[in-house]
Design a protein around this motif. Structure first.
Motif, PDB file in Angstrom:
ATOM      1  N   SER A 216      39.687  50.350 107.823  1.00  0.00           N
ATOM      2  CA  SER A 216      40.906  50.666 108.544  1.00  0.00           C
ATOM      3  C   SER A 216      41.857  51.512 107.698  1.00  0.00           C
ATOM      4  O   SER A 216      42.111  51.219 106.523  1.00  0.00           O
ATOM      5  CB  SER A 216      41.616  49.374 108.971  1.00  0.00           C
ATOM      6  N   TRP A 217      42.402  52.547 108.306  1.00  0.00           N
ATOM      7  CA  TRP A 217      43.415  53.344 107.621  1.00  0.00           C
ATOM      8  C   TRP A 217      44.671  52.524 107.377  1.00  0.00           C
ATOM      9  O   TRP A 217      45.396  52.754 106.396  1.00  0.00           O
ATOM     10  CB  TRP A 217      43.750  54.581 108.455  1.00  0.00           C
ATOM     11  N   TRP A 218      44.950  51.571 108.270  1.00  0.00           N
ATOM     12  CA  TRP A 218      46.124  50.716 108.070  1.00  0.00           C
ATOM     13  C   TRP A 218      45.984  49.870 106.808  1.00  0.00           C
ATOM     14  O   TRP A 218      46.972  49.640 106.091  1.00  0.00           O
ATOM     15  CB  TRP A 218      46.336  49.823 109.292  1.00  0.00           C
ATOM     16  N   THR A 219      44.776  49.391 106.537  1.00  0.00           N
ATOM     17  CA  THR A 219      44.562  48.610 105.314  1.00  0.00           C
ATOM     18  C   THR A 219      44.771  49.482 104.085  1.00  0.00           C
ATOM     19  O   THR A 219      45.384  49.053 103.098  1.00  0.00           O
ATOM     20  CB  THR A 219      43.144  48.018 105.304  1.00  0.00           C
ATOM     21  N   ALA A 220      44.258  50.725 104.127  1.00  0.00           N
ATOM     22  CA  ALA A 220      44.471  51.651 103.008  1.00  0.00           C
ATOM     23  C   ALA A 220      45.955  51.933 102.815  1.00  0.00           C
ATOM     24  O   ALA A 220      46.460  51.962 101.676  1.00  0.00           O
ATOM     25  CB  ALA A 220      43.700  52.947 103.249  1.00  0.00           C
ATOM     26  N   LEU A 221      46.668  52.114 103.912  1.00  0.00           N
ATOM     27  CA  LEU A 221      48.106  52.368 103.821  1.00  0.00           C
ATOM     28  C   LEU A 221      48.844  51.153 103.266  1.00  0.00           C
ATOM     29  O   LEU A 221      49.759  51.281 102.438  1.00  0.00           O
ATOM     30  CB  LEU A 221      48.642  52.716 105.214  1.00  0.00           C
ATOM     31  N   ALA A 222      48.443  49.958 103.701  1.00  0.00           N
ATOM     32  CA  ALA A 222      49.071  48.732 103.191  1.00  0.00           C
ATOM     33  C   ALA A 222      48.783  48.546 101.710  1.00  0.00           C
ATOM     34  O   ALA A 222      49.653  48.084 100.950  1.00  0.00           O
ATOM     35  CB  ALA A 222      48.568  47.526 103.983  1.00  0.00           C
ATOM     36  N   LEU A 223      47.571  48.903 101.276  1.00  0.00           N
ATOM     37  CA  LEU A 223      47.237  48.805  99.861  1.00  0.00           C
ATOM     38  C   LEU A 223      48.143  49.722  99.045  1.00  0.00           C
ATOM     39  O   LEU A 223      48.652  49.336  97.982  1.00  0.00           O
ATOM     40  CB  LEU A 223      45.760  49.168  99.647  1.00  0.00           C
ATOM     41  N   GLY A 224      48.351  50.938  99.535  1.00  0.00           N
ATOM     42  CA  GLY A 224      49.288  51.829  98.864  1.00  0.00           C
ATOM     43  C   GLY A 224      50.698  51.270  98.858  1.00  0.00           C
ATOM     44  O   GLY A 224      51.433  51.408  97.869  1.00  0.00           O
ATOM     45  N   LEU A 245      42.140  52.132  93.382  1.00  0.00           N
ATOM     46  CA  LEU A 245      41.383  53.360  93.605  1.00  0.00           C
ATOM     47  C   LEU A 245      39.874  53.107  93.564  1.00  0.00           C
ATOM     48  O   LEU A 245      39.120  53.621  94.405  1.00  0.00           O
ATOM     49  CB  LEU A 245      41.769  54.408  92.558  1.00  0.00           C
ATOM     50  N   LEU A 246      39.424  52.286  92.622  1.00  0.00           N
ATOM     51  CA  LEU A 246      37.995  51.981  92.550  1.00  0.00           C
ATOM     52  C   LEU A 246      37.547  51.171  93.762  1.00  0.00           C
ATOM     53  O   LEU A 246      36.427  51.352  94.260  1.00  0.00           O
ATOM     54  CB  LEU A 246      37.690  51.210  91.265  1.00  0.00           C
ATOM     55  N   ALA A 247      38.404  50.281  94.238  1.00  0.00           N
ATOM     56  CA  ALA A 247      38.046  49.495  95.425  1.00  0.00           C
ATOM     57  C   ALA A 247      37.800  50.412  96.624  1.00  0.00           C
ATOM     58  O   ALA A 247      36.893  50.162  97.431  1.00  0.00           O
ATOM     59  CB  ALA A 247      39.154  48.501  95.748  1.00  0.00           C
ATOM     60  N   VAL A 248      38.582  51.468  96.735  1.00  0.00           N
ATOM     61  CA  VAL A 248      38.405  52.403  97.848  1.00  0.00           C
ATOM     62  C   VAL A 248      37.178  53.281  97.624  1.00  0.00           C
ATOM     63  O   VAL A 248      36.351  53.474  98.524  1.00  0.00           O
ATOM     64  CB  VAL A 248      39.667  53.264  98.022  1.00  0.00           C
ATOM     65  N   LEU A 249      37.032  53.807  96.431  1.00  0.00           N
ATOM     66  CA  LEU A 249      35.948  54.755  96.160  1.00  0.00           C
ATOM     67  C   LEU A 249      34.575  54.085  96.138  1.00  0.00           C
ATOM     68  O   LEU A 249      33.565  54.721  96.451  1.00  0.00           O
ATOM     69  CB  LEU A 249      36.193  55.467  94.831  1.00  0.00           C
ATOM     70  N   LEU A 250      34.526  52.808  95.774  1.00  0.00           N
ATOM     71  CA  LEU A 250      33.248  52.098  95.689  1.00  0.00           C
ATOM     72  C   LEU A 250      33.055  51.122  96.848  1.00  0.00           C
ATOM     73  O   LEU A 250      32.212  50.229  96.782  1.00  0.00           O
ATOM     74  CB  LEU A 250      33.152  51.342  94.356  1.00  0.00           C
ATOM     75  N   ALA A 251      33.821  51.311  97.911  1.00  0.00           N
ATOM     76  CA  ALA A 251      33.768  50.376  99.034  1.00  0.00           C
ATOM     77  C   ALA A 251      32.425  50.404  99.733  1.00  0.00           C
ATOM     78  O   ALA A 251      31.767  51.446  99.823  1.00  0.00           O
ATOM     79  CB  ALA A 251      34.885  50.705 100.022  1.00  0.00           C
ATOM     80  N   ARG A 252      32.018  49.230 100.246  1.00  0.00           N
ATOM     81  CA  ARG A 252      30.841  49.158 101.093  1.00  0.00           C
ATOM     82  C   ARG A 252      31.147  49.748 102.456  1.00  0.00           C
ATOM     83  O   ARG A 252      32.296  49.874 102.856  1.00  0.00           O
ATOM     84  CB  ARG A 252      30.395  47.703 101.290  1.00  0.00           C
ATOM     85  N   VAL A 272      45.363  58.535 100.139  1.00  0.00           N
ATOM     86  CA  VAL A 272      46.439  57.815 100.826  1.00  0.00           C
ATOM     87  C   VAL A 272      46.968  56.681  99.963  1.00  0.00           C
ATOM     88  O   VAL A 272      48.183  56.499  99.811  1.00  0.00           O
ATOM     89  CB  VAL A 272      45.932  57.278 102.185  1.00  0.00           C
ATOM     90  N   VAL A 273      46.047  55.905  99.389  1.00  0.00           N
ATOM     91  CA  VAL A 273      46.446  54.762  98.553  1.00  0.00           C
ATOM     92  C   VAL A 273      47.298  55.227  97.377  1.00  0.00           C
ATOM     93  O   VAL A 273      48.298  54.590  97.023  1.00  0.00           O
ATOM     94  CB  VAL A 273      45.192  54.016  98.052  1.00  0.00           C
ATOM     95  N   LEU A 274      46.943  56.338  96.766  1.00  0.00           N
ATOM     96  CA  LEU A 274      47.685  56.844  95.611  1.00  0.00           C
ATOM     97  C   LEU A 274      48.968  57.550  96.027  1.00  0.00           C
ATOM     98  O   LEU A 274      49.981  57.498  95.307  1.00  0.00           O
ATOM     99  CB  LEU A 274      46.798  57.804  94.815  1.00  0.00           C
ATOM    100  N   LEU A 278      53.199  57.239  94.775  1.00  0.00           N
ATOM    101  CA  LEU A 278      53.678  58.481  94.159  1.00  0.00           C
ATOM    102  C   LEU A 278      54.900  59.021  94.898  1.00  0.00           C
ATOM    103  O   LEU A 278      55.896  59.432  94.284  1.00  0.00           O
ATOM    104  CB  LEU A 278      52.574  59.527  94.142  1.00  0.00           C
ATOM    105  N   VAL A 279      54.832  59.016  96.213  1.00  0.00           N
ATOM    106  CA  VAL A 279      55.927  59.572  97.008  1.00  0.00           C
ATOM    107  C   VAL A 279      57.151  58.664  96.970  1.00  0.00           C
ATOM    108  O   VAL A 279      58.295  59.134  96.885  1.00  0.00           O
ATOM    109  CB  VAL A 279      55.469  59.786  98.464  1.00  0.00           C
TER     110      VAL A 279
END
Length: 564
Positions: A216-224, A245-252, A272-274, A278-279
């Motif tokens: 879910s993009w919402w989960t990625a956004l919440a992680l950020g 970042l590793l959790a996203v890049l190495l996700a199943r 998105v997570v990063l 940053l913003v």
């Protein structure tokens, strides 16, 4: 290769699990409130510095540059080494601050963003802090931190449950929080670390969700967003970034339609997570970098001492001091880093945790992906502490390690790694039940020992006794008298005993759909087509559940068969 969604094999939540978890969470919160009430004001770790920082903002002052914040003299005068004056003799904040005269001593809190101090300053104005006794205001600030830390057991439970699909392990991990007295003390004090710890636990849960297939993009956004909360409060929040970042890049893959998440999808989610922290908070650290040459400037002037001729830093000496200091200040160095727990207890817990971790990695049935990625979070914190303390040792001819709190934002990730390792090592149902029940016994013992140490160190001159003089000092020190303490002790005792009984029975009850509690995982095997599968010994003994779960059903695979 056939993919199975982790969400599809996650066991449903039954009534027994809910009651056990809510009981553990309630006991955790009540213990924090008890600690906040019993521990004298300003006697928490670095508490006088945190209270002073809040006070400056509450007085309407602007946030100074690092190194330009100085203690309010009237507050510093209350930071007595031993007992506070009786509660009835303590003045209001307006009385102790007076004309706002400042001491020349530098308050190091100016190295952090003012975010959390500003939140507490707003609370101060809501309660009209100037007209109330200063220790009562400090108690209110402590309770605000308790509220912020309250979700920790729930976040630990959610992260471990998602990683292991084991309700029993998840509840046991939440219980394990009670066996870390330093965490209880820190989260019941006025401290800038508290929101960072909760944000770290939230990031861990969300990161584990992403790692185990949540696309879910919402989960990625919440992680950020969780990362942004941590970095908005202090630079320590950055320690969660590598893990996220590793959790996203190495996700199943989540296995939807058998379609794996491609490289582009992973990279975009990582962006998105990063981007969110940053913003939202990066501008603060960029401004510090431009102004001082470093995103995290030191509040104290740089002082470097030269080693005598033919002498230099000794790695062996540093390692010994580092081991003792870090383990003590993680498990429990109570008061103002004054009273460590028994070294037998500290070393036993530390060695056991490290042994299980190393041994668990060696097992083929271990989910190494989850273990390794979750382990990046505490490893990052450990590297930060080593680098900081080695620099102090090399440049100041000595080292005093009390940085165990740096691991607390990663405490949920630490428990995830432990749970994954224990799950691979302990395969018999009977042993798993016994170990879970052992946690219900050990945690309360540690809590009682820690509170006893706090009482002895604060009120009995570090003599383990209960004397008339010590009790009288305690009664006089309590902000609102004996009645609240009596109510808290009764509530903790009754609710704690009830939770132990309920969880004890539930730990031995029948499993639920999708649970790995009563399955013996074996190593993944490779089929002739090259697909990775997993097998499990699903032979179990079913007992009567005192709190029956309506979702009890057939056993699901003990291991995800795909993307190993």
């Amino acid at each position: 290769m056939t993919c199975v969604s982790p969400a599809a094999t996650t066991p449903r939540i039954g009534r027994g699990e809910v009651v056990s978890l809510l009981g553990v969470t309630a006991v955790f919160v009540l213990l924090l409130v008890t600690w906040a009430y019993v521990n004298p004001a300003l006697h928490g770790p670095d508490e006088v510095a945190n209270v002073d920082a809040v006070l400056h903002l509450a007085m309407g002052q602007s946030w100074p540059h690092p190194g330009d914040l100085h203690y309010v003299q009237g507050l510093l005068a209350q930071n007595v080494p031993n007992h506070l004056p009786p509660a009835a003799e303590r003045g209001t904040f307006a009385a102790i601050v007076g004309d706002g005269t400042e001491n020349e001593l530098v308050n190091p809190m100016s190295q952090h963003p003012p975010t959390w101090f500003l939140v507490q300053a707003i609370v101060a104005h809501v309660i009209d802090f100037a007209s109330h006794r200063w220790d009562l205001v400090v108690l209110v600030w402590r309770l605000v931190d308790v509220v912020v830390a309250a979700p920790l057991p729930l976040l630990v439970w959610a992260a471990v449950r998602r990683a292991t699909r084991s309700p029993r392990l998840a509840v046991s991990a939440a219980v394990a929080l009670l066996a870390v007295p330093q965490l209880l003390q820190l989260t019941s004090s006025v401290s800038v670390w508290v929101p960072v710890i909760t944000a770290g636990a939230l990031a861990t849960w969300l990161g584990v969700r992403v790692l185990t297939g949540d696309r879910s993009w919402w989960t990625a956004l919440a992680l950020g967003g969780a990362l942004a909360v941590g970095t908005a409060v202090m630079a320590g929040g950055v320690m969660a970034v590598p893990f996220a970042l590793l959790a996203v890049l190495l996700a199943r893959s989540d296995g939807a339609g058998g379609r794996a998440l491609g490289v582009l999808g992973r990279v975009l989610r990582a962006v998105v997570v990063l981007a969110v922290p940053l913003v939202t908070t990066g501008w603060w650290y960029l401004a510090q970098l431009v102004r001082t040459g470093t995103p995290q400037p030191d509040s104290y002037p740089a002082v470097v001492l030269r080693w005598p001729r033919l002498e230099g830093p000794d790695g062996v000496q540093f390692a010994g001091v580092f081991w003792n200091g870090l383990s003590n200040s993680f498990w429990g160095q109570l008061g103002r880093y004054e009273w460590p727990l028994s070294p037998i207890l500290v070393d036993t817990f530390t060695v056991l945790a490290l042994t299980v971790l190393v041994w668990g990695v060696s097992r083929r049935s271990t989910d190494r992906r989850v273990l390794a990625v979750a382990g990046v979070f505490p490893l990052t914190a450990l590297v930060v502490v080593v680098v900081r303390d080695w620099a102090t040792y090399a440049g100041h001819l000595g080292v005093n390690v009390n940085q165990g709190r740096f691991l607390f934002p990663a405490v949920a990730a630490l428990l995830v790694t432990q749970a994954v390792a224990w799950q691979a090592l302990v395969v018999r149902r009977e042993v798993r039940v016994r170990l879970a029940r052992a946690a219900l016994v050990v945690a309360p013992v540690v809590v009682v020992a820690a509170l006893g140490l706090l009482y002895a160190g604060t009120y009995e001159e570090l003599v383990f006794r209960v004397s008339a003089a010590g009790k009288q000092t305690l009664w006089g020190s309590l902000p609102l008298g004996r009645a609240p303490l009596g109510a808290l002790v009764v509530a903790v005792g009754v609710l704690g005993a009830a939770t132990i009984v309920i969880a004890w029975r539930w730990f031995g009850s029948t499993r639920t759909v999708g649970s790995t509690d009563d399955t013996t995982a074996t190593a993944p095997t490779t089929t002739g087509t090259g697909d990775t599968t997993a097998t499990a010994d699903t032979t179990t003994t079913t007992t009567t559940d005192p709190l029956p779960d309506s979702d009890a059903g057939p056993t699901m695979p003990a291991r995800l068969p795909a993307d190993r």
